[in-house]
Design a protein around this motif. Structure first.
Motif, PDB file in Angstrom:
ATOM      1  N   VAL A 119       0.845  -1.205   0.000  1.00 54.69           N
ATOM      2  CA  VAL A 119       0.000   0.000   0.000  1.00 54.69           C
ATOM      3  C   VAL A 119       0.873   1.246   0.000  1.00 54.69           C
ATOM      4  N   PHE A 157       2.304   1.808  -3.381  1.00 50.98           N
ATOM      5  CA  PHE A 157       1.222   2.240  -4.255  1.00 50.98           C
ATOM      6  C   PHE A 157       0.926   3.722  -4.075  1.00 50.98           C
ATOM      7  N   GLY A 185       1.514   6.852  -6.731  1.00 51.73           N
ATOM      8  CA  GLY A 185       0.418   7.763  -7.073  1.00 51.73           C
ATOM      9  C   GLY A 185       0.796   9.202  -6.851  1.00 51.73           C
ATOM     10  N   ILE A 201       3.310  10.460  -9.458  1.00 54.36           N
ATOM     11  CA  ILE A 201       2.674  10.777 -10.749  1.00 54.36           C
ATOM     12  C   ILE A 201       1.907  12.089 -10.660  1.00 54.36           C
ATOM     13  N   MET A 255       2.753  15.297 -12.930  1.00 58.32           N
ATOM     14  CA  MET A 255       1.799  15.868 -13.879  1.00 58.32           C
ATOM     15  C   MET A 255       1.469  17.307 -13.557  1.00 58.32           C
ATOM     16  N   MET A 261      -7.118  -1.631   1.776  1.00 58.62           N
ATOM     17  CA  MET A 261      -6.425  -0.767   0.817  1.00 58.62           C
ATOM     18  C   MET A 261      -5.688  -1.616  -0.215  1.00 58.62           C
ATOM     19  N   GLU A 262      -5.040  -2.655   0.273  1.00 61.73           N
ATOM     20  CA  GLU A 262      -4.319  -3.530  -0.642  1.00 61.73           C
ATOM     21  C   GLU A 262      -5.285  -4.170  -1.629  1.00 61.73           C
ATOM     22  N   GLY A 317      -6.934  -1.116  -3.755  1.00 59.73           N
ATOM     23  CA  GLY A 317      -5.984  -0.319  -4.532  1.00 59.73           C
ATOM     24  C   GLY A 317      -4.963  -1.139  -5.275  1.00 59.73           C
ATOM     25  N   VAL A 318      -4.064  -1.762  -4.497  1.00 63.45           N
ATOM     26  CA  VAL A 318      -2.905  -2.403  -5.127  1.00 63.45           C
ATOM     27  C   VAL A 318      -3.340  -3.468  -6.125  1.00 63.45           C
ATOM     28  N   VAL A 335      -4.478  -2.333  -9.704  1.00 62.29           N
ATOM     29  CA  VAL A 335      -3.599  -1.533 -10.568  1.00 62.29           C
ATOM     30  C   VAL A 335      -3.569  -2.088 -11.990  1.00 62.29           C
ATOM     31  N   MET A 356      -8.094   5.081  -1.958  1.00 61.10           N
ATOM     32  CA  MET A 356      -7.378   4.413  -3.041  1.00 61.10           C
ATOM     33  C   MET A 356      -7.820   4.845  -4.433  1.00 61.10           C
ATOM     34  N   ILE A 371      -5.819   7.553  -6.139  1.00 62.77           N
ATOM     35  CA  ILE A 371      -4.483   7.128  -6.558  1.00 62.77           C
ATOM     36  C   ILE A 371      -4.579   6.262  -7.820  1.00 62.77           C
ATOM     37  N   LEU A 372      -5.564   5.360  -7.839  1.00 64.34           N
ATOM     38  CA  LEU A 372      -5.772   4.578  -9.054  1.00 64.34           C
ATOM     39  C   LEU A 372      -6.079   5.488 -10.241  1.00 64.34           C
ATOM     40  N   ILE A 392      -5.159   8.655 -10.708  1.00 65.38           N
ATOM     41  CA  ILE A 392      -4.009   9.399 -11.238  1.00 65.38           C
ATOM     42  C   ILE A 392      -3.144   8.478 -12.092  1.00 65.38           C
ATOM     43  N   ILE A 393      -3.063   7.211 -11.699  1.00 63.62           N
ATOM     44  CA  ILE A 393      -2.322   6.244 -12.528  1.00 63.62           C
ATOM     45  C   ILE A 393      -3.020   6.062 -13.879  1.00 63.62           C
ATOM     46  N   ASP A 452      -4.971   8.239 -15.389  1.00 63.96           N
ATOM     47  CA  ASP A 452      -4.750   9.470 -16.169  1.00 63.96           C
ATOM     48  C   ASP A 452      -3.412   9.396 -16.881  1.00 63.96           C
ATOM     49  N   PHE A 453      -2.407   9.034 -16.095  1.00 64.32           N
ATOM     50  CA  PHE A 453      -1.039   9.038 -16.621  1.00 64.32           C
ATOM     51  C   PHE A 453      -0.895   8.047 -17.781  1.00 64.32           C
ATOM     52  N   LEU A 467      -9.790  13.870  -9.588  1.00 68.11           N
ATOM     53  CA  LEU A 467      -9.445  13.141  -8.366  1.00 68.11           C
ATOM     54  C   LEU A 467     -10.552  13.261  -7.323  1.00 68.11           C
TER      55      LEU A 467
END
Lengths: 498, 256
Positions: free
Chosen positions: A10, A13, A17, A20, A24, B47-48, B51-52, B55, B153, B156-157, B159-160, B162-163, B201
């Motif tokens: 976590v 991760f 985030g 990035i 950006m 969270m894991e 989120g993780v 990915v 989470m 954060i997911l 923004i990834i 988006d990128f 976000l």
């Protein structure tokens, strides 16, 4: 590797985030942490149509601020600009309301004035404004223009319409036909000439393109050399000017004396004239020896022969031509320029005398032989030394058709040369041989010269190509030559400075 | 006629009931966020999971979305000679809408349904009742960590997403469609603002809340044995997705 715990996963991760996000946001650069950093200026536009808050303010295409506020004041748009602190705006800047392209977004362009103008204080006003024509205005103007065109075409119609107009047009057409006919004939007659001209031009431009840089370099060398010559001979030049002054002073005195003399002899001349008068009267009447002579036909014949002799002499003087010239040849191996200053005396079209002063960067050549003893063996090494030297050439040349043979003194030694001319004398092949020395072979030189026009030429070739002492070198050069009318009369009379 | 009216009344009551239960659950779950001690172990685990482990799915969706956007917008923009506008089209669409929404939908499908199934199984096997018996607050122990994980989470997911979406658009636009790379980057930077990314976000955080809440609700109140577990998963998924799209509309209209 041990399995990552949930916490580590976590954590990784979240960190990725955040990285990035930071990356950006830095790239897009939209964050305004420093909103207050900067100062305000304002500008009044007649119309701020299309302008919004936060629109970019640019100088030379670089954003220097944003529009902070737009309000109405006295029926004009008062626009408040937030300018970055490190950008100074002068009082004579012009604010232009413009767009990126035709449909692009609006921005305010600040066009800088003179760099010496005083700077605007924070809160100051940019007084000069200009609104670029927007699309609507452009369309309005275009429709006006279209109306004008319509008007014009209508008046055309009224002029050329009807039987009378038709006749006029017919007449014009006939005239044009006649004219084109003439032009056609003219072109046909001159087609060949024109083609030749174009050919020549093409060849010339090609040559220029190929040789241009060398020519430029050569010319630069020439001017350098000329400068040097002038600098070296400054005293001499001064001397000749002084001599000239003295000479003209003397001439003035002489003229005075002549004037006086003329005054004295005036009465005597009068006497002479009256006696001549009496003599001629006598001759007319056939009295005395002279009268008999003049009336004798043999005398007449003699005089005729004498006159034709005088004519011949005068004609020869007229044919007599004097050319002055200069050329510089850049010797590639010596990395130096050899300069020639030439005087060509041409009494007849097929004969000339050529006098040249040559500044040769390696004119004096000496070979030193050294014996070096090393470890019992003796080796003989030759070392060639060259020194800058002035040399003289005096040659007599005679032309046979396209070939000119010349000989005499070449670069201060005996020598011969030959020139072969091509293409109306514009191209000249040259071969020279001089400085006959067994030890290092004669100095041979072969080259090609091309006349760019009446005055300028370029040249190139291979100098001393048979040299045993490794002085052979390619060369490239340029020069000029012109006919001097004055020198041929001055030749005998100029006071030559010592 | 009477049946129709009765049916309408029942439906309305159900909607009101569900809304009330969800509201209550939300308020309790949020309340427990601020009451220490925190159940760190549970939160990290969720969270894991949310989120993780999402990915991979999110990167796939994001990059393909960016790529397909570049292709489609190129076809349209070519007609105006505005090929370089592909860059802002991709960047703005991904950052404002597609990044958060698609991430939300993918996570709802992957994590949300799993979450609902897990809770429903716990409910029908009476594990939740057991927790209550042991004086452990099931909301605090089961729901708050899940909702918190969703809220934290999803951004954060996103923004990834988006990128990789912008990268995907860049790859297609520059390598395949032949748009100048410098122009592409410059246009992206010109038009994309930090505000666009931030709005996306915020949206995604709300989506995270919505999808976990819907999963927790249907799982927590599941009835009817194994069949009920399946129904809970399906319903939570449908409600989550619908609510994500609806709330996206509302938030977008408020933001711009």
């Amino acid at each position: 590797m041990a399995r990552l715990s949930s916490e580590a996963k976590v954590g990784l991760f979240v960190i990725i985030g955040i990285i990035i996000l930071v990356f950006m946001s830095l790239r897009v650069g939209g964050i305004r942490f420093m909103r207050a950093e900067g100062y305000e200026l304002y500008v009044r536009f007649d119309s701020a149509a299309g302008l919004d808050k936060d629109v970019s303010v640019q100088v030379a295409g670089v954003e220097v601020g944003r529009v902070r506020d737009i309000t109405l004041e006295d029926y004009k748009a008062k626009v408040v600009l937030m300018i970055r602190k490190d950008v100074k705006i002068g009082t004579d800047f012009v604010a232009v309301l413009t767009t990126h392209g035709v449909l692009g977004e609006r921005y305010i362009d600040l066009i800088p004035g003179s760099p010496n103008a005083p700077l605007l204080e924070p809160g100051g006003e940019i007084t000069r404004t200009k609104a670029y024509t927007d699309i609507e205005k452009f369309i309005t103007i275009m429709s006006d223009v279209a109306g004008d065109i319509k008007e014009v075409s209508r008046s055309f119609a009224s002029v050329f319409g009807g039987a009378e107009g038709e006749a006029t047009i017919k007449e014009i057409v006939v005239n044009i036909q006649d004219l084109t006919d003439r032009i056609n004939r003219m072109v046909a007659a001159n087609d060949e000439k024109f083609g030749r001209t174009m050919d020549n031009f093409e060849r010339f431009s090609q040559l220029l393109r190929e040789e241009g840089p060398e020519i430029a370099g050569g010319l630069r060398n020439i001017t350098d050399n000329l400068n040097q010559i002038i600098a070296e001979n400054r005293d001499t030049l001064k001397g000749s000017i002084n001599n000239f002054e003295t000479a003209s002073l003397k001439l003035e005195k002489t003229m005075d004396a002549v004037n006086r003399l003329v005054g004295n002899v005036e009465s005597k001349i009068e006497e002479s004239v009256s006696s001549i008068k009496s003599i001629t009267e006598k001759i007319d009447r056939g009295e005395g020896t002279i009268a008999k002579l003049l009336n004798d036909p043999t005398t007449h014949k003699n005089i005729n022969t004498a006159l034709s002799g005088v004519n011949d002499y005068l004609g020869r003087i007229k044919k007599f031509k004097v050319f002055l010239g200069y050329r510089g040849e850049y010797l590639a191996d010596a990395e130096d320029t050899k300069s020639y200053f030439s005087l060509r005396l041409q009494p007849k079209a097929d004969k000339y005398y050529l006098v040249e002063v040559v500044d040769d960067p390696r004119g004096s050549r000496s070979i030193e032989t050294k014996d070096v003893t090393q470890g019992g063996t003796t080796t003989t090494t030759k070392e060639v030394k060259t020194l800058d030297e002035f040399k003289f050439s005096v040659q007599v040349a005679k032309r046979f058709g396209d070939l000119t043979l010349r000989g005499g003194i070449l670069e201060s030694t005996g020598g011969v040369g030959a020139d072969f001319y091509l293409w109306d004398d514009n191209i000249k092949f040259t071969f020279e041989a001089f400085d006959f020395d067994e030890e290092r072979n004669p100095h041979y030189k072969a080259g090609l010269t091309y006349n760019i026009n009446r005055y300028f030429f370029i040249t190139g070739g291979y100098d001393d190509f048979a040299s045993k002492i490794d002085l052979d070198s390619y060369y490239l050069g340029a020069g000029f030559q012109f006919e001097d009318e004055d020198i041929k009369y001055l030749l005998g009379s100029i006071p030559i400075p010592k | 006629m009477r049946e129709f009216l009765e049916e309408t009344g029942r439906k309305t009551r159900t909607v009101v009931e569900i809304s009330g239960q969800i509201g209550l659950m939300l308020s309790q779950a949020l309340m427990w966020i601020f009451v220490p001690p925190y159940k760190w172990r549970n939160i990290i685990k969720q969270m894991e999971f949310v989120g993780v482990q999402s990915v991979f799915v999110v990167v796939l969706t994001g990059s393909f979305t960016g790529m397909v956007l570049a292709l489609q917008s190129f076809e349209a923009l070519k007609r105006f000679g505005a090929e370089s506008m592909v860059a802002p089209t991709v960047a703005l669409s991904v950052a404002r809408e597609l990044g958060p929404v698609l991430t939300g939908l993918m996570v709802a499908g992957r994590a949300g349904s799993a979450m609902a199934t897990e809770l429903a199984t716990m409910r029908v096997t009476e594990q939740i009742d057991a927790l209550t018996t042991m004086a452990i607050n099931p909301t605090r122990y089961l729901i708050t960590p899940r909702i918190l994980a969703g809220i934290l989470m999803l951004p954060i997911l996103t923004i990834i997403a988006d990128f990789v979406g912008i990268i995907g658009g860049y790859v297609i636009g520059v390598k395949m469609l032949g748009i100048n790379s410098g122009v592409y980057i410059a246009r992206t930077v010109d038009y994309l603002t930090f505000g666009d990314i931030m709005d996306g976000l915020i949206k995604s955080a709300v989506f995270g809340l919505i999808l976990t809440l819907s999963a927790c609700y249907y799982g927590f109140y599941a009835t009817g044995g194994a069949e009920g577990v399946g129904k809970a998963a399906t319903r939570s998924m449908v409600l989550g997705c619908v609510l994500i799209l609806a709330s996206d509309y509302v938030m977008t209209s408020m933001m711009y």
